[in-house]
Scaffold this motif. Structure first.
Motif, PDB file in Angstrom:
ATOM      1  N   THR A 216       0.790  -1.118   0.034  1.00  0.00           N
ATOM      2  CA  THR A 216      -0.078  -0.145   0.143  1.00  0.00           C
ATOM      3  C   THR A 216       0.994   1.264   0.009  1.00  0.00           C
ATOM      4  O   THR A 216       2.046   1.333   0.305  1.00  0.00           O
ATOM      5  N   ALA A 217       0.157   2.243  -0.312  1.00  0.00           N
ATOM      6  CA  ALA A 217       0.821   3.771  -0.468  1.00  0.00           C
ATOM      7  C   ALA A 217      -0.168   4.654  -0.136  1.00  0.00           C
ATOM      8  O   ALA A 217      -1.275   4.548  -0.633  1.00  0.00           O
TER       9      ALA A 217
ATOM     10  N   VAL B 234      -0.039  -0.217  -4.292  1.00  0.00           N
ATOM     11  CA  VAL B 234       1.146   0.679  -4.511  1.00  0.00           C
ATOM     12  C   VAL B 234       1.348   0.693  -6.178  1.00  0.00           C
ATOM     13  O   VAL B 234       1.720   1.458  -6.835  1.00  0.00           O
TER      14      VAL B 234
ATOM     15  N   THR C 154      -5.271   6.602  -0.339  1.00  0.00           N
ATOM     16  CA  THR C 154      -4.726   5.561  -0.093  1.00  0.00           C
ATOM     17  C   THR C 154      -5.054   4.495  -0.998  1.00  0.00           C
ATOM     18  O   THR C 154      -6.200   4.337  -1.139  1.00  0.00           O
TER      19      THR C 154
ATOM     20  N   SER D 215       0.452   3.010   6.624  1.00  0.00           N
ATOM     21  CA  SER D 215       0.938   4.100   5.739  1.00  0.00           C
ATOM     22  C   SER D 215      -0.091   5.268   5.593  1.00  0.00           C
ATOM     23  O   SER D 215       0.330   6.507   5.907  1.00  0.00           O
TER      24      SER D 215
ATOM     25  N   LEU E 251      -0.038   3.351  -8.156  1.00  0.00           N
ATOM     26  CA  LEU E 251       0.392   4.604  -7.855  1.00  0.00           C
ATOM     27  C   LEU E 251       0.741   5.501  -9.106  1.00  0.00           C
ATOM     28  O   LEU E 251       0.309   6.896  -9.115  1.00  0.00           O
TER      29      LEU E 251
ATOM     30  N   GLY F 197       4.888   4.702   1.835  1.00  0.00           N
ATOM     31  CA  GLY F 197       4.431   3.383   1.465  1.00  0.00           C
ATOM     32  C   GLY F 197       5.506   2.585   1.025  1.00  0.00           C
ATOM     33  O   GLY F 197       6.682   2.659   1.346  1.00  0.00           O
ATOM     34  N   ASP F 198       5.181   1.337   0.515  1.00  0.00           N
ATOM     35  CA  ASP F 198       5.759   0.257   0.030  1.00  0.00           C
ATOM     36  C   ASP F 198       6.644   0.699  -1.039  1.00  0.00           C
ATOM     37  O   ASP F 198       6.250  -0.036  -2.439  1.00  0.00           O
ATOM     38  N   LEU F 199       7.417   1.705  -1.141  1.00  0.00           N
ATOM     39  CA  LEU F 199       8.107   2.159  -2.328  1.00  0.00           C
ATOM     40  C   LEU F 199       9.447   2.985  -1.987  1.00  0.00           C
ATOM     41  O   LEU F 199       9.465   3.526  -1.085  1.00  0.00           O
TER      42      LEU F 199
END
Length: 425
Positions: free
Chosen positions: A32-33, A102, A99, A367, A105, A202-204
């Protein structure tokens, strides 16, 4: 020392040539981001007489879409992404947040860049939305607390735009449908890259976030408008206002003191935050007396809201026994006065310092919560570093600092009191 690091995540800042800043916060939660687009425009930016409420108005208009993404397509895309999206306006900022997964995005940032750079709306759409804002004003006005807050600001300030709420003065909202041309000028001034901070948490990896933002937002053109918000002169005498409420309600009292602008290294600023928790929260002696023991009030709280310019430290109580309104007011004022000579002891202060720290850190558990906590600070300083500095300042505050802050800011001449009571029948 480790305890003082209230923002425990790594982050990277990227400043693009057009003035746009990206704050990239890689987080350990997979998949997620959260994207928070912080526009540094709130009611503080509404400096021209007769033009209040436009920052909040654009929170509405931004959902009117563009040629590429008209409103229906914009909503369909959000639904396809499974995104949770919304926006809000405050005194110093307007924030658009989403939200999502990811892997979506890139698509989201493309769509958001399009509406920030190519927003289009007709004069008819403008008038429709202006009337919707007027309806929102009347809906909010049915709540006594909103009216109390509106009158408090109008009474406490003379020239600064904090005099009006984010909704704006009613007289200005009523004029709004005829101000299509001004709306275009407002958008052109403030929806610019140098006035915007994008937060991606987030996951980035930060480098990936930077590449995506550069691809979609790098061509956004810098503006030239420079805001000059009028400075409020010192308050030289106490002020009061009384509201008569037309329908049934319990009375309210708000006692406000002038307070300093946000400064993460200022002991006074930190001390006032701590005083609000020490002296007016459910764990305070005054709350125990007024709400639990005497039962004169059923609600009591204080608010030391961080602002770019000097604002207000406000204590509010809802009075359960209407005849006790003067007693509740006096108890609040006595507590403010007492702090100068009798601040809370060191042990109690340390408990509250620890509570504030762990409450904040424990809230950073997803996040979207990380981004939501960080966004107000980015509106004030454009860097997460301010969170660490603020909590370090909290940690250094002593009972002597509490007394000094009370002496400096809780002066009778800087006090504004507003009461709200049911109108006699």
């Amino acid at each position: 020392m480790a305890e003082r690091n209230a923002f425990p995540f790594d982050y990277e800042l990227f400043d693009f040539p057009n003035g746009l800043r990206l704050v990239a916060v890689p987080l350990p939660w997979r998949g997620t981001a959260s994207v928070y687009i912080v526009v540094h425009a709130g009611s503080r930016n509404e400096v021209e007489p007769g033009c209040s409420g436009f920052a909040h108005f654009f929170e509405h208009m931004m959902f009117r879409g563009t040629r590429a993404f008209p409103p229906e397509r914009y909503e369909r895309e959000l639904q396809r992404m499974g995104a949770s999206s919304n926006a809000y306006t405050d005194d110093d900022r307007t924030v658009y947040h989403t939200t999502l997964a990811v892997e979506e995005l890139d698509a989201l940032l493309a769509m958001e860049a399009d509406r920030f750079q190519h927003l289009e709306y007709s004069e008819e759409d403008f008038r429709t939305e202006a009337l919707a804002v007027l309806g929102e004003y009347w809906k909010d006005s049915a709540e006594p607390l909103n009216r109390l807050h509106e009158v408090l600001r109008d009474t406490a300030f003379d020239v600064h735009p904090y005099k009006h709420t984010t909704m704006g003065f009613l007289r200005d909202i009523e004029r709004m449908p005829g101000m299509y041309g001004y709306s275009l000028a407002f958008f052109d001034r403030f929806y610019r890259p140098e006035n915007t901070t994008i937060l991606i948490a987030g996951d980035l990896a930060p480098a990936e976030a930077r590449a995506l933002v550069e691809r979609h937002w790098g061509g956004w053109r810098r503006g030239s408008y420079r805001l000059e918000a009028p400075q409020e002169p010192p308050q030289k005498a106490p002020r009061e206002a009384r509201i008569e409420w037309e329908t049934h309600t319990l009375p309210y009292v708000a006692v406000a003191q002038r307070a300093p602008a946000y400064d993460d290294s200022d002991p006074d600023c930190a001390a006032l935050d701590l005083i609000s928790a020490l002296c007016f929260s459910p764990g305070s002696d005054l709350y125990r007396r007024l709400v639990i023991e005497e039962q004169w009030a059923d609600e009591l709280w204080a608010n030391q809201a961080d602002h770019l310019d000097p604002y207000l430290f406000t204590v509010v109580a809802r009075v359960k026994q209407p005849e006790r309104l003067p007693d509740v007011r006096r108890a609040i004022e006595d507590e403010l006065d007492r702090l100068v000579s009798a601040p809370p002891p060191q042990e109690r202060l340390e408990q509250v310092q620890s509570h504030l720290f762990y409450r904040f850190v424990l809230s950073l558990n997803r996040s979207d919560s990380v981004a939501a906590q960080l966004a107000p600070f980015l509106a004030l300083r454009r860097t997460p570093e301010t969170v660490r500095r603020l909590f370090e300042t909290y940690h250094r505050v002593t009972p002597q600092n509490l007394a000094a802050a009370a002496a400096a800011w809780f002066r009778p001449e800087g006090r504004t009191v507003v009461t709200l009571e049911e109108k006699p029948q």
